[in-house]
Design an enzyme around this catalytic site. Structure first.
Site, PDB file in Angstrom:
ATOM      1  N   MET A  29       8.754 -43.114 -73.530  1.00 12.11           N
ATOM      2  CA  MET A  29       8.208 -43.258 -72.372  1.00 12.11           C
ATOM      3  C   MET A  29       7.268 -44.675 -72.552  1.00 12.11           C
ATOM      4  O   MET A  29       6.433 -45.111 -71.952  1.00 12.11           O
ATOM      5  CB  MET A  29       6.932 -42.395 -72.085  1.00 12.11           C
ATOM      6  CG  MET A  29       7.802 -41.002 -71.948  1.00 12.11           C
ATOM      7  SD  MET A  29       6.880 -39.863 -70.668  1.00 12.11           S
ATOM      8  CE  MET A  29       5.190 -39.566 -71.660  1.00 12.11           C
ATOM      9  N   HIS A  33       5.130 -47.681 -80.449  1.00  9.21           N
ATOM     10  CA  HIS A  33       4.337 -47.874 -81.861  1.00  9.21           C
ATOM     11  C   HIS A  33       5.301 -47.571 -83.067  1.00  9.21           C
ATOM     12  O   HIS A  33       6.543 -47.264 -82.900  1.00  9.21           O
ATOM     13  CB  HIS A  33       3.077 -46.807 -81.749  1.00  9.21           C
ATOM     14  CG  HIS A  33       3.534 -45.503 -81.581  1.00  9.21           C
ATOM     15  ND1 HIS A  33       4.306 -44.641 -82.463  1.00  9.21           N
ATOM     16  CD2 HIS A  33       3.159 -44.747 -80.681  1.00  9.21           C
ATOM     17  CE1 HIS A  33       4.524 -43.397 -81.931  1.00  9.21           C
ATOM     18  NE2 HIS A  33       3.830 -43.355 -80.781  1.00  9.21           N
ATOM     19  N   GLU A  34       4.537 -47.764 -84.088  1.00 10.54           N
ATOM     20  CA  GLU A  34       5.496 -47.550 -85.447  1.00 10.54           C
ATOM     21  C   GLU A  34       6.272 -46.430 -85.638  1.00 10.54           C
ATOM     22  O   GLU A  34       7.374 -46.328 -86.102  1.00 10.54           O
ATOM     23  CB  GLU A  34       4.620 -47.816 -86.698  1.00 10.54           C
ATOM     24  CG  GLU A  34       4.257 -49.188 -86.959  1.00 10.54           C
ATOM     25  CD  GLU A  34       5.271 -50.111 -87.329  1.00 10.54           C
ATOM     26  OE1 GLU A  34       6.362 -49.833 -87.806  1.00 10.54           O
ATOM     27  OE2 GLU A  34       5.366 -51.453 -86.975  1.00 10.54           O
ATOM     28  N   HIS A  36       7.870 -44.777 -82.930  1.00  8.58           N
ATOM     29  CA  HIS A  36       8.875 -45.014 -82.068  1.00  8.58           C
ATOM     30  C   HIS A  36       9.964 -45.925 -82.839  1.00  8.58           C
ATOM     31  O   HIS A  36      11.181 -45.829 -82.965  1.00  8.58           O
ATOM     32  CB  HIS A  36       8.761 -45.741 -81.000  1.00  8.58           C
ATOM     33  CG  HIS A  36       7.903 -44.991 -79.752  1.00  8.58           C
ATOM     34  ND1 HIS A  36       6.640 -45.211 -79.496  1.00  8.58           N
ATOM     35  CD2 HIS A  36       8.284 -43.878 -79.170  1.00  8.58           C
ATOM     36  CE1 HIS A  36       6.304 -44.456 -78.871  1.00  8.58           C
ATOM     37  NE2 HIS A  36       7.115 -43.452 -78.501  1.00  8.58           N
ATOM     38  N   LYS A 148       6.178 -35.174 -84.244  1.00  5.37           N
ATOM     39  CA  LYS A 148       4.750 -35.020 -83.682  1.00  5.37           C
ATOM     40  C   LYS A 148       4.671 -34.038 -82.637  1.00  5.37           C
ATOM     41  O   LYS A 148       3.840 -33.116 -82.222  1.00  5.37           O
ATOM     42  CB  LYS A 148       4.092 -36.337 -83.278  1.00  5.37           C
ATOM     43  CG  LYS A 148       2.730 -36.133 -82.983  1.00  5.37           C
ATOM     44  CD  LYS A 148       1.869 -37.313 -82.777  1.00  5.37           C
ATOM     45  CE  LYS A 148       2.177 -38.149 -81.557  1.00  5.37           C
ATOM     46  NZ  LYS A 148       1.706 -37.317 -80.231  1.00  5.37           N
ATOM     47  N   ASP A 149       5.991 -34.161 -81.902  1.00  4.92           N
ATOM     48  CA  ASP A 149       6.125 -33.389 -80.713  1.00  4.92           C
ATOM     49  C   ASP A 149       7.034 -32.255 -81.181  1.00  4.92           C
ATOM     50  O   ASP A 149       8.160 -32.164 -80.660  1.00  4.92           O
ATOM     51  CB  ASP A 149       6.611 -33.787 -79.431  1.00  4.92           C
ATOM     52  CG  ASP A 149       5.831 -34.944 -78.960  1.00  4.92           C
ATOM     53  OD1 ASP A 149       4.710 -34.389 -78.194  1.00  4.92           O
ATOM     54  OD2 ASP A 149       5.810 -36.112 -78.869  1.00  4.92           O
TER      55      ASP A 149
HETATM   56  O1  PAF Z   1       8.560 -37.531 -76.340  1.00  9.26           O
HETATM   57  C1  PAF Z   1       8.349 -38.413 -75.071  1.00  9.26           C
HETATM   58  O2  PAF Z   1       8.217 -39.622 -75.054  1.00  9.26           O
HETATM   59  C2  PAF Z   1       9.080 -38.001 -73.588  1.00  9.26           C
HETATM   60  O3  PAF Z   1       8.604 -36.609 -73.510  1.00  9.26           O
HETATM   61  C3  PAF Z   1      10.556 -37.960 -73.719  1.00  9.26           C
HETATM   62  C4  PAF Z   1      11.329 -37.094 -74.783  1.00  9.26           C
HETATM   63  C5  PAF Z   1      11.115 -39.488 -73.632  1.00  9.26           C
HETATM   64  C6  PAF Z   1      11.218 -37.528 -72.171  1.00  9.26           C
HETATM   65  O4  PAF Z   1      10.328 -38.276 -71.467  1.00  9.26           O
END
Ligand code: PAF
Length: 281
Positions: A29, A33-34, A36, A148-149
């Site tokens: 989204m 940050h590091e 990603h 993290k998720d």
């Molecule tokens: O983890 C995220 O940033 C969001 O939930 C995703 C997977 C990009 C879906 O919008």
């Protein structure tokens, strides 16, 4: 390269597939940050082409969530992603992704009944729907998601299995600041006092890990110790602290096999999540 249009993105990537190139996808989204960047680097190591999507997906936010104020900075993200190895940034508008009110959604049952699924009704339906759309637009071989998720990773992995998406889900480790704070785009909301309080999330998880290593296996006792650490700070407003089986995401009473200790806490107005995965005999 930056593309904002679905048709052009499909055309370009179809041609890349025709040329025999493998594609790694990093859905985000934005406000990179590091964490990603570590996904993008891994994707680059394992694929010929890396596509990073930047889309703040309105349908995964509840009415009181931070959709409007979610941090956005496309120019910064574009440069960061390219430097980390991205070949294409796909940044569609809301109108491009949802030209009309959708009548179709993707729902993963059971795994969404606990943790963030309990406190954010509709959130995972929004996530699985947009991720399915991205998988249909981008013919990726692999997609990279941060742990993290952890619940998001479990839900998307289940969806891919159940719906026969021809894509490998690659879970990637949490990236933390030196002092333990898990990286999140939402950390920018924290003032310095709140950032100090936010350290309690990883610190309380570390203490729980120590307790478990010392032989504690009663989930309630461990959860209580985490809650006690967090409640000492008046900036912390606990949404949940839970210990769940890693595969089913159902609450555990006694620790066994692989499990997830997960928490969601509001620090001031900022909702943060963190977790650790452990295994006992
Ligand atoms: O983890 C995220 O940033 C969001 O939930 C995703 C997977 C990009 C879906 O919008």
């Amino acid at each position: 390269m930056l593309l904002q249009n679905i048709k052009e993105t499909r055309l370009y990537l179809k041609e890349q597939k025709r040329l025999g190139k493998s594609i790694g996808l990093v859905p985000t989204m934005g406000y990179l940050h590091e964490g990603h960047l570590s996904l993008i680097k891994k994707a680059k190591d394992e694929n010929n082409i890396v596509v990073v999507t930047i889309f703040v997906n309105p349908i995964q936010f509840g009415p009181n969530d931070d959709f409007e104020k979610y941090p956005r900075d496309l120019k910064r993200d574009y440069n960061l992603a390219l430097n980390a190895g991205a070949d294409l940034i796909f940044n569609p508008s809301v109108e491009e992704m949802y030209p009309e009110k959708s009548k179709s959604f993707v729902v993963v049952q059971e795994l969404t009944d606990n943790l963030c699924g309990l406190s954010r009704p509709g959130h995972f339906q929004g996530v699985t729907t947009v991720v399915s759309k991205l998988f249909n637009i981008i013919p990726a071989d692999r997609a990279y998601f941060g742990l993290k998720d952890a619940q998001q990773v479990a839900v998307i992995t289940q969806m891919v299995k159940d719906l026969n998406f021809d894509i490998e889900i690659v879970p990637c480790p949490i990236i933390r600041e030196e002092d333990g704070l898990a990286l999140s785009s939402r950390n920018v909301y924290l003032n310095s006092n709140e950032r100090q309080s936010a350290l309690l999330l990883s610190q309380s998880l570390c203490k729980a890990e120590e307790l478990i290593k010392m032989g504690e296996n009663n989930a309630e006792k461990i959860v209580d110790s985490i809650i006690a650490s967090l409640e000492r700070d008046s900036n912390c407003n606990i949404e949940y602290v839970k210990i769940v089986d890693f595969n089913t995401l159902k609450d555990l009473k006694i620790l066994k096999n692989k499990f997830l200790i997960a928490l969601a806490v509001k620090i001031g107005k900022t909702r943060l999540i963190d977790n650790i995965v452990m295994e006992v005999d």
